[in-house]
Design a protein around this motif. Structure first.
Motif, PDB file in Angstrom:
ATOM      1  N   PRO A   1      11.632  42.391   5.023  1.00 39.51           N
ATOM      2  CA  PRO A   1      12.051  41.709   6.255  1.00 39.51           C
ATOM      3  C   PRO A   1      11.040  41.903   7.384  1.00 39.51           C
ATOM      4  O   PRO A   1      10.512  43.004   7.591  1.00 39.51           O
ATOM      5  CB  PRO A   1      13.390  42.368   6.589  1.00 39.51           C
ATOM      6  CG  PRO A   1      13.875  42.932   5.291  1.00 39.51           C
ATOM      7  CD  PRO A   1      12.640  43.339   4.541  1.00 39.51           C
ATOM      8  N   LEU A   2      10.784  40.845   8.116  1.00 41.44           N
ATOM      9  CA  LEU A   2       9.818  40.889   9.205  1.00 41.44           C
ATOM     10  C   LEU A   2      10.178  41.953  10.237  1.00 41.44           C
ATOM     11  O   LEU A   2       9.303  42.682  10.708  1.00 41.44           O
ATOM     12  CB  LEU A   2       9.742  39.513   9.881  1.00 41.44           C
ATOM     13  CG  LEU A   2       8.832  39.405  11.099  1.00 41.44           C
ATOM     14  CD1 LEU A   2       7.378  39.660  10.714  1.00 41.44           C
ATOM     15  CD2 LEU A   2       8.969  38.036  11.758  1.00 41.44           C
ATOM     16  N   LEU A   3      11.443  42.046  10.604  1.00 35.66           N
ATOM     17  CA  LEU A   3      11.839  42.978  11.663  1.00 35.66           C
ATOM     18  C   LEU A   3      11.653  44.431  11.255  1.00 35.66           C
ATOM     19  O   LEU A   3      11.638  45.321  12.108  1.00 35.66           O
ATOM     20  CB  LEU A   3      13.293  42.727  12.069  1.00 35.66           C
ATOM     21  CG  LEU A   3      13.587  41.354  12.685  1.00 35.66           C
ATOM     22  CD1 LEU A   3      15.034  41.271  13.148  1.00 35.66           C
ATOM     23  CD2 LEU A   3      12.648  41.054  13.832  1.00 35.66           C
TER      24      LEU A   3
ATOM     25  N   LEU B   1       6.695  35.367  17.836  1.00 34.02           N
ATOM     26  CA  LEU B   1       6.623  36.594  17.042  1.00 34.02           C
ATOM     27  C   LEU B   1       6.663  37.848  17.904  1.00 34.02           C
ATOM     28  O   LEU B   1       7.323  38.841  17.554  1.00 34.02           O
ATOM     29  CB  LEU B   1       5.335  36.568  16.218  1.00 34.02           C
ATOM     30  CG  LEU B   1       5.089  37.701  15.225  1.00 34.02           C
ATOM     31  CD1 LEU B   1       6.184  37.739  14.170  1.00 34.02           C
ATOM     32  CD2 LEU B   1       3.716  37.525  14.571  1.00 34.02           C
TER      33      LEU B   1
ATOM     34  N   GLU C   1      11.494  37.556   3.166  1.00 32.33           N
ATOM     35  CA  GLU C   1      12.772  37.930   2.567  1.00 32.33           C
ATOM     36  C   GLU C   1      12.713  37.797   1.047  1.00 32.33           C
ATOM     37  O   GLU C   1      13.323  38.589   0.327  1.00 32.33           O
ATOM     38  CB  GLU C   1      13.897  37.057   3.127  1.00 32.33           C
ATOM     39  CG  GLU C   1      14.278  37.353   4.569  1.00 32.33           C
ATOM     40  CD  GLU C   1      15.006  38.687   4.726  1.00 32.33           C
ATOM     41  OE1 GLU C   1      15.528  39.210   3.719  1.00 32.33           O
ATOM     42  OE2 GLU C   1      15.041  39.199   5.860  1.00 32.33           O
TER      43      GLU C   1
ATOM     44  N   LEU D   1       7.855  30.665  12.495  1.00 37.85           N
ATOM     45  CA  LEU D   1       8.573  31.937  12.438  1.00 37.85           C
ATOM     46  C   LEU D   1       9.627  31.906  11.335  1.00 37.85           C
ATOM     47  O   LEU D   1       9.731  32.845  10.534  1.00 37.85           O
ATOM     48  CB  LEU D   1       9.226  32.238  13.790  1.00 37.85           C
ATOM     49  CG  LEU D   1      10.073  33.511  13.851  1.00 37.85           C
ATOM     50  CD1 LEU D   1       9.223  34.745  13.604  1.00 37.85           C
ATOM     51  CD2 LEU D   1      10.778  33.613  15.207  1.00 37.85           C
ATOM     52  N   SER D   2      10.407  30.847  11.269  1.00 37.89           N
ATOM     53  CA  SER D   2      11.450  30.769  10.241  1.00 37.89           C
ATOM     54  C   SER D   2      10.832  30.707   8.849  1.00 37.89           C
ATOM     55  O   SER D   2      11.352  31.333   7.905  1.00 37.89           O
ATOM     56  CB  SER D   2      12.352  29.557  10.492  1.00 37.89           C
ATOM     57  OG  SER D   2      11.662  28.343  10.287  1.00 37.89           O
TER      58      SER D   2
ATOM     59  N   MET E   1       9.656  34.242   7.909  1.00 32.05           N
ATOM     60  CA  MET E   1      10.780  35.141   7.649  1.00 32.05           C
ATOM     61  C   MET E   1      11.405  34.859   6.285  1.00 32.05           C
ATOM     62  O   MET E   1      11.748  35.790   5.538  1.00 32.05           O
ATOM     63  CB  MET E   1      11.817  35.025   8.764  1.00 32.05           C
ATOM     64  CG  MET E   1      11.327  35.527  10.108  1.00 32.05           C
ATOM     65  SD  MET E   1      12.537  35.419  11.448  1.00 32.05           S
ATOM     66  CE  MET E   1      13.494  36.897  11.129  1.00 32.05           C
TER      67      MET E   1
END
Length: 289
Positions: free
Chosen positions: A109-111, A130, A104, A96-97, A100
């Motif tokens: 951005p993932l969100l 996720l 970036e 995940l990190s 992301m």
């Protein structure tokens, strides 16, 4: 990792205690994990009992692991893993990190993603981390029997049953991000172009296809010698349930990666990041215009 024969007896005792004394059952399951850190039955039981010693108490995600998860078994058999449940769960967190950070760098951005497809999700090593970030926006696909049912039931994602023939796939929508971790590291290179065309075709306008390939330099760490065409394929993988002729272990040079993408899509990738994922995997980013 061989199980101590007494573990099965202790599991039966703990299961019998669940109806009358959940706290005592939880203590016994925790004792079992002290003796056998790879005991997935004990770990899943702690999750079911909502025991204070469960992994989800501090990881804040669903930590139930499917018993057929080949990636979990990979950690169990890794001589450097002394707590396979913890290491398996933490490794998904690392992915995940890594994703992301990569997104970036592309100012995506993932969100902020509205529709995401995790392709080749397996039994949810990464999905569990996720899914909470993308409620109602994540679809997961895989070909392993039972995998899609498991991730949809456990993590509340939409599911898509994949196929060994990419041309038979029908995507219900177009995606802003398609993430494909460690699929092209297993597919024979002869199959890459059709997969690349199908996956890129499922992108929404300006969408990103992010996939991983084995790092060229890392091949030497595994004692790999490339064929004259810059490829290496071994008919074996950490997923013994899949046909090794179609799902083995693939190494290539970067030149081969760029050649196959150009042959499939008519252009080079938009980004190539060495050692961006997992152990010795490069990130490839393709943007749909």
């Amino acid at each position: 990792m061989k199980r101590n024969p007494s573990i099965d007896s202790l599991l039966a005792q703990a299961a019998a205690l669940e109806a009358s004394d959940r706290a005592a059952a939880g203590r016994l399951y925790r004792d079992i994990l002290q003796q056998d850190p790879a005991c997935i039955q004990a770990s899943n039981a702690l999750e079911r009992l909502v025991d204070p010693g469960r992994f989800s108490h501090w990881m804040r995600v669903n930590c139930v692991i499917h018993p057929d998860d080949d990636i979990f078994r990979f950690f169990v058999n890794d001589p450097h893993s002394f707590n396979p449940v913890r290491d398996y769960l933490a490794d998904g967190w690392r992915t995940l990190s890594e994703l992301m950070v990569l997104l970036e760098r592309h100012d995506r951005p993932l969100l902020g993603m509205s529709r995401v497809l995790e392709f080749a999700c397996g039994f949810g090593r990464f999905t569990r981390h996720l899914a909470p970030l993308l409620p109602g926006r994540l679809t997961c696909a895989d070909v392993l029997p039972g995998s899609v049912d498991f991730v949809t039931e456990q993590f509340g994602v939409d599911g898509l049953c994949s196929s060994f023939d990419p041309r038979s796939l029908v995507f219900p929508q177009r995606y802003e991000l398609i993430f494909v971790l460690s699929l092209f590291t297993h597919l024979p290179v002869a199959q890459w172009r059709v997969w690349l065309r199908v996956l890129a075709g499922a992108l929404a306008p300006d969408g990103l296809l992010v996939l991983s390939v084995h790092n060229e330099g890392a091949a030497a760490d595994f004692g790999i010698e490339f064929e004259p065409d810059g490829t290496f394929f071994a008919p074996s993988s950490e997923s013994p349930s899949l046909d090794p002729a179609h799902y083995g272990t693939t190494f290539t040079t970067r030149a081969v990666v760029e050649r196959e993408i150009a042959g499939a899509l008519g252009r080079l990738p938009d980004d190539y990041r060495p050692l961006a994922f997992w152990v010795g995997q490069d990130a490839v980013v393709i943007r749909r215009g």
